[in-house]
Design a protein around this motif. Structure first.
Motif, mmCIF file in Angstrom:
data_model
loop_
_atom_site.group_PDB
_atom_site.id
_atom_site.type_symbol
_atom_site.label_atom_id
_atom_site.label_comp_id
_atom_site.label_asym_id
_atom_site.label_seq_id
_atom_site.Cartn_x
_atom_site.Cartn_y
_atom_site.Cartn_z
ATOM 1 N N GLU A 39 0.830 -1.197 0.000
ATOM 2 C CA GLU A 39 0.000 0.000 0.000
ATOM 3 C C GLU A 39 0.869 1.253 0.000
ATOM 4 O O GLU A 39 0.532 2.250 -0.628
ATOM 5 N N GLY A 40 1.971 1.174 0.739
ATOM 6 C CA GLY A 40 2.806 2.353 0.827
ATOM 7 C C GLY A 40 4.132 2.066 1.484
ATOM 8 O O GLY A 40 4.433 0.946 1.892
ATOM 9 N N LEU A 58 14.846 9.437 -3.336
ATOM 10 C CA LEU A 58 14.139 8.161 -3.242
ATOM 11 C C LEU A 58 12.644 8.352 -3.487
ATOM 12 O O LEU A 58 12.021 7.613 -4.259
ATOM 13 N N MET A 59 12.057 9.353 -2.864
ATOM 14 C CA MET A 59 10.621 9.608 -3.029
ATOM 15 C C MET A 59 10.283 9.971 -4.481
ATOM 16 O O MET A 59 9.286 9.483 -5.022
ATOM 17 N N ARG A 60 11.086 10.816 -5.085
ATOM 18 C CA ARG A 60 10.838 11.201 -6.485
ATOM 19 C C ARG A 60 10.895 9.987 -7.404
ATOM 20 O O ARG A 60 10.030 9.799 -8.262
ATOM 21 N N ASN A 61 11.917 9.169 -7.216
ATOM 22 C CA ASN A 61 12.095 7.987 -8.056
ATOM 23 C C ASN A 61 10.964 6.991 -7.831
ATOM 24 O O ASN A 61 10.395 6.453 -8.792
ATOM 25 N N SER A 70 1.580 5.043 -1.189
ATOM 26 C CA SER A 70 1.509 6.160 -0.249
ATOM 27 C C SER A 70 2.875 6.322 0.423
ATOM 28 O O SER A 70 3.679 5.396 0.441
ATOM 29 N N PHE A 71 3.098 7.508 0.978
ATOM 30 C CA PHE A 71 4.335 7.788 1.698
ATOM 31 C C PHE A 71 4.006 8.313 3.092
ATOM 32 O O PHE A 71 3.218 9.252 3.235
ATOM 33 N N ARG A 109 5.228 15.411 -0.921
ATOM 34 C CA ARG A 109 5.090 14.020 -1.374
ATOM 35 C C ARG A 109 4.543 13.095 -0.286
ATOM 36 O O ARG A 109 4.190 11.961 -0.563
ATOM 37 N N LEU A 110 4.511 13.573 0.946
ATOM 38 C CA LEU A 110 4.048 12.746 2.059
ATOM 39 C C LEU A 110 2.529 12.731 2.147
ATOM 40 O O LEU A 110 1.875 13.754 1.944
#
Length: 175
Positions: A39-40, A58-61, A70-71, A109-110
């Motif tokens: 899920e995330g 890491l989040m962008r990729n 989800s983050f 991004r969160l």
């Protein structure tokens, strides 16, 4: 006098290891998502913001490879400290404005974050918050606070008699 602020579960953190490039971590996570339909992803301690530049990469990729994930994040910093750029970067020093910009990009991004230092003198029972001074911030409409269930803990008793508590402690549970 000992400080009331300390790590929630210090035995789970290894402070020495091998640095792994964000691209490699993304490959492992994307494969895990393919196999298990995650899920995330939740980023937690040590302290994710001490590697804010790598965290953002890491989040962008991940977002480009698996946009449905989800983050979430657990950080010992308060939202005010992050907003003001008052946090440490592990490998290098950045100006406060650069750190504020990094936090803004990460926050965008969160989906959620639990913010604030764990305080063993203020044990909490609210979902995801192990001490009452911590706050759950929802940064998107993906979740509501009701989506986060009750606190759970796991107690492992080792052969040598040592007990290890992992999870979210509740009031009255001995530390």
């Amino acid at each position: 006098m000992k400080s009331a602020l300390k790590c929630f579960n210090p035995t789970t953190h290894v402070f020495q290891g091998v640095e792994v490039a964000p691209e490699k971590v993304v490959e492992v996570l994307v494969e895990a998502h393919r196999e298990h339909t995650l899920e995330g992803i939740t980023f937690s301690g040590g302290e994710p913001m001490q590697q804010a530049d790598s965290l953002l990469a890491l989040m962008r990729n991940l977002r480009s490879r698996a946009p449905e994930l989800s983050f979430g994040m657990f950080s010992g910093y308060t939202e005010g400290e992050l907003d003001e750029g008052r946090y440490s970067i592990w490998r290098r020093e950045l100006e406060a404005q650069e750190k504020r910009s990094l936090w803004e990009a990460i926050r965008a991004r969160l989906d959620f974050a639990v913010l604030g230092r764990f305080n063993h003198l203020q044990l909490g029972t609210a979902p995801l918050r192990s001490s009452r001074n911590q706050v759950l911030r929802l940064f998107s409409n993906r979740y509501s606070e009701a989506d986060f269930g009750e606190q759970l803990v796991e107690v492992s008793i080792h052969e040598d008699g040592r007990a290890e508590v992992t999870g979210f402690p509740v009031l009255g549970l001995p530390w």
